[in-house]
Design an enzyme around this catalytic site. Sequence first.
Site, PDB file in Angstrom:
ATOM      1  N   HIS A  15      20.512 104.747  37.328  1.00 40.57           N
ATOM      2  CA  HIS A  15      20.997 105.516  38.476  1.00 40.57           C
ATOM      3  C   HIS A  15      22.349 106.136  38.177  1.00 40.57           C
ATOM      4  O   HIS A  15      23.033 105.740  37.233  1.00 40.57           O
ATOM      5  CB  HIS A  15      21.090 104.662  39.760  1.00 40.57           C
ATOM      6  CG  HIS A  15      21.983 103.471  39.672  1.00 40.57           C
ATOM      7  ND1 HIS A  15      21.544 102.218  39.328  1.00 40.57           N
ATOM      8  CD2 HIS A  15      23.326 103.332  39.902  1.00 40.57           C
ATOM      9  CE1 HIS A  15      22.553 101.361  39.351  1.00 40.57           C
ATOM     10  NE2 HIS A  15      23.655 102.010  39.688  1.00 40.57           N
ATOM     11  N   HIS A  87      29.896 105.852  38.885  1.00 38.08           N
ATOM     12  CA  HIS A  87      29.439 105.277  37.604  1.00 38.08           C
ATOM     13  C   HIS A  87      28.026 105.720  37.269  1.00 38.08           C
ATOM     14  O   HIS A  87      27.294 106.215  38.118  1.00 38.08           O
ATOM     15  CB  HIS A  87      29.540 103.743  37.610  1.00 38.08           C
ATOM     16  CG  HIS A  87      28.637 103.035  38.579  1.00 38.08           C
ATOM     17  ND1 HIS A  87      29.017 102.681  39.845  1.00 38.08           N
ATOM     18  CD2 HIS A  87      27.359 102.596  38.449  1.00 38.08           C
ATOM     19  CE1 HIS A  87      28.017 102.055  40.450  1.00 38.08           C
ATOM     20  NE2 HIS A  87      26.989 101.994  39.624  1.00 38.08           N
ATOM     21  N   GLU A 138      27.641 101.022  33.943  1.00 33.76           N
ATOM     22  CA  GLU A 138      26.986  99.772  34.310  1.00 33.76           C
ATOM     23  C   GLU A 138      25.764  99.620  33.409  1.00 33.76           C
ATOM     24  O   GLU A 138      25.051 100.597  33.156  1.00 33.76           O
ATOM     25  CB  GLU A 138      26.542  99.854  35.782  1.00 33.76           C
ATOM     26  CG  GLU A 138      25.796  98.639  36.292  1.00 33.76           C
ATOM     27  CD  GLU A 138      25.359  98.803  37.760  1.00 33.76           C
ATOM     28  OE1 GLU A 138      25.311  99.947  38.269  1.00 33.76           O
ATOM     29  OE2 GLU A 138      25.054  97.773  38.391  1.00 33.76           O
TER      30      GLU A 138
HETATM   31 CO    CO Z   1      25.287 100.838  40.042  1.00 34.28          CO
END
Ligand code: CO
Length: 142
Positions: A15, A87, A138
């Site tokens: 994502h 992020h 991440e």
């Molecule tokens: Co995330």
Amino acid sequence: MNDAMRANLLGKLQHVAIVAPDLTAASDLYRNVFGANVSAPLPLPEHGVTTVFVELPNTKIELLHPLGKHSPIAKFLEKNPAGGIHHLCYEVADIEQAIQQLSNHGVRILGDGKPKIGAHGKPVVFLHPKDTAATLIELEQV
Ligand code: CO
């Protein structure tokens, strides 16, 4: 480290997370203007965020808004009142192997360096943006 010891860690783009000062306005943009499938807001108190998921054919957009007093994104919104990209999340097959390989190259893991259970119930770590081309990354084990 030779090539034989360097695995390609990166899987799919899981994502892209965008902090939104107005979650309803951001949701309306994706739903009504882009015409995307957009979830209802999902409060995740243990992560200090409310999340809206936008489905794309190849990945997701996560719209984030602070929840509670100790939200990890409150400071971001202070510095960036209009919000913005927060992020990127990449999938990895083996998060411990990823941590090892990145540590060998001097990339710092945020927090205590250990995976935590993330917003999707899977182990995640965040990498220090000063070590990753000024991008908060991440990693999520899938
Ligand atoms: Co995330």
